[in-house]
Write a protein that holds these residues in place. Structure first.
Motif, PDB file in Angstrom:
ATOM      1  N   GLY A   1       1.027  -0.993  -0.231  1.00  0.00           N
ATOM      2  CA  GLY A   1      -0.180   0.233   0.320  1.00  0.00           C
ATOM      3  C   GLY A   1       0.584   0.746   0.158  1.00  0.00           C
ATOM      4  N   ARG A   2       0.348   2.383  -0.601  1.00  0.00           N
ATOM      5  CA  ARG A   2       0.846   3.532   0.308  1.00  0.00           C
ATOM      6  C   ARG A   2      -0.301   4.015   0.403  1.00  0.00           C
ATOM      7  NH1 ARG A   2      -0.488   7.735  -3.848  1.00  0.00           N
ATOM      8  NH2 ARG A   2      -2.213   7.202  -5.590  1.00  0.00           N
ATOM      9  N   THR A   3       0.133   5.741   1.127  1.00  0.00           N
ATOM     10  CA  THR A   3      -1.345   6.802   1.241  1.00  0.00           C
ATOM     11  C   THR A   3      -1.369   8.086   0.271  1.00  0.00           C
ATOM     12  OG1 THR A   3       0.767   7.992   2.367  1.00  0.00           O
ATOM     13  CG2 THR A   3      -0.073   6.802   3.668  1.00  0.00           C
ATOM     14  N   ALA A   4      -2.402   8.140   0.202  1.00  0.00           N
ATOM     15  CA  ALA A   4      -3.308   9.099  -0.900  1.00  0.00           C
ATOM     16  C   ALA A   4      -4.083  10.180   0.186  1.00  0.00           C
ATOM     17  CB  ALA A   4      -3.687   8.636  -1.745  1.00  0.00           C
ATOM     18  N   PHE A   5      -4.932  10.531  -0.675  1.00  0.00           N
ATOM     19  CA  PHE A   5      -5.762  11.719  -0.542  1.00  0.00           C
ATOM     20  C   PHE A   5      -6.872  11.577  -1.107  1.00  0.00           C
ATOM     21  CE2 PHE A   5      -2.503  13.804   1.852  1.00  0.00           C
ATOM     22  CZ  PHE A   5      -2.711  14.287   2.812  1.00  0.00           C
ATOM     23  N   THR A   6      -8.033  10.660  -1.307  1.00  0.00           N
ATOM     24  CA  THR A   6      -9.564  11.041  -1.791  1.00  0.00           C
ATOM     25  C   THR A   6      -9.995  12.165  -1.533  1.00  0.00           C
ATOM     26  OG1 THR A   6      -8.848   8.701  -1.277  1.00  0.00           O
ATOM     27  CG2 THR A   6     -11.172   9.324  -1.979  1.00  0.00           C
ATOM     28  N   GLN A   7     -10.446  12.563  -2.456  1.00  0.00           N
ATOM     29  CA  GLN A   7     -11.508  13.665  -2.531  1.00  0.00           C
ATOM     30  C   GLN A   7     -13.152  12.743  -2.273  1.00  0.00           C
ATOM     31  OE1 GLN A   7     -10.770  17.099  -3.916  1.00  0.00           O
ATOM     32  NE2 GLN A   7     -12.637  17.454  -3.216  1.00  0.00           N
ATOM     33  N   PHE A   8     -13.595  13.114  -1.141  1.00  0.00           N
ATOM     34  CA  PHE A   8     -14.701  12.500  -0.887  1.00  0.00           C
ATOM     35  C   PHE A   8     -15.445  13.884  -0.295  1.00  0.00           C
ATOM     36  CE2 PHE A   8     -17.843  11.621   2.385  1.00  0.00           C
ATOM     37  CZ  PHE A   8     -18.321  10.405   1.912  1.00  0.00           C
ATOM     38  N   GLY A   9     -16.608  14.606  -1.344  1.00  0.00           N
ATOM     39  CA  GLY A   9     -17.647  15.710  -1.468  1.00  0.00           C
ATOM     40  C   GLY A   9     -16.483  17.062  -2.028  1.00  0.00           C
ATOM     41  N   LYS A  10     -16.510  17.528  -0.474  1.00  0.00           N
ATOM     42  CA  LYS A  10     -15.859  18.626  -1.192  1.00  0.00           C
ATOM     43  C   LYS A  10     -13.968  18.811  -0.822  1.00  0.00           C
ATOM     44  CE  LYS A  10     -19.879  22.059  -1.872  1.00  0.00           C
ATOM     45  NZ  LYS A  10     -19.829  23.001  -1.042  1.00  0.00           N
ATOM     46  N   ASP A  11     -13.997  17.655   0.611  1.00  0.00           N
ATOM     47  CA  ASP A  11     -13.022  16.854   1.263  1.00  0.00           C
ATOM     48  C   ASP A  11     -11.819  16.427   0.389  1.00  0.00           C
ATOM     49  OD1 ASP A  11     -14.137  19.320   3.206  1.00  0.00           O
ATOM     50  OD2 ASP A  11     -14.898  17.576   4.135  1.00  0.00           O
ATOM     51  N   LYS A  12     -10.465  16.474   1.280  1.00  0.00           N
ATOM     52  CA  LYS A  12      -9.891  15.647   0.819  1.00  0.00           C
ATOM     53  C   LYS A  12      -9.469  14.840   2.403  1.00  0.00           C
ATOM     54  CE  LYS A  12      -7.669  17.182  -3.210  1.00  0.00           C
ATOM     55  NZ  LYS A  12      -6.222  17.580  -3.757  1.00  0.00           N
TER      56      LYS A  12
END
Length: 135
Positions: free
Chosen positions: A115-126
């Motif tokens: 795995g790796r870490t990332a940011f996921t867009q959820f609505g208006k939030d990352k």
């Protein structure tokens, strides 16, 4: 990054903070050595309030997985279809969810992943997230 609850960080605050920095940390009871996830304030096994957070590698095996073909509120930033997996970590007896990325042709229960870490867009939030790749 961590959510405040009644003016305090939630028990899982260090997890989210570390994930946002590109690291995975998980809590272990200093009283009896039991790993906890989700995070807890007090160990249910021995009653200790003393936990330490330990960095862990993002590697494990697929415990189960699913492919999503329909849009859910807040997932507009994800291409359809997308696959998510619940992964049993190699180093500690904890399971964590994450998106599968890359070639999914060998995706199966028991498949090795890293795995790796990332940011996921959820609505208006990352939000910090984990992305799994077949090993």
């Amino acid at each position: 990054m961590a959510q405040m609850i009644n003016g305090q960080l939630g028990a899982e605050g260090p997890y989210w903070d570390a994930l946002a920095q590109g690291r995975l940390v998980l809590p272990r009871c200093n009283g009896c050595g039991k790993w906890h996830w989700p995070a807890v304030w007090r160990c249910g096994a021995c009653g200790s309030w003393d936990h330490a957070w330990h960095e862990q590698p993002l590697a494990g095996t697929v415990f189960t997985w699913t492919r999503t073909h329909h849009r859910f509120a807040g997932t507009e930033g994800l291409d359809l279809p997308y696959a998510t997996a619940l992964v049993l970590l190699d180093a500690v007896p904890i399971r964590l969810n994450g998106l599968i990325e890359g070639d999914e042709s060998a995706l199966a229960i028991g498949a090795a992943v890293t795995g790796r870490t990332a940011f996921t867009q959820f609505g208006k939030d990352k939000i910090p997230s984990i992305r799994w790749n077949l090993a």
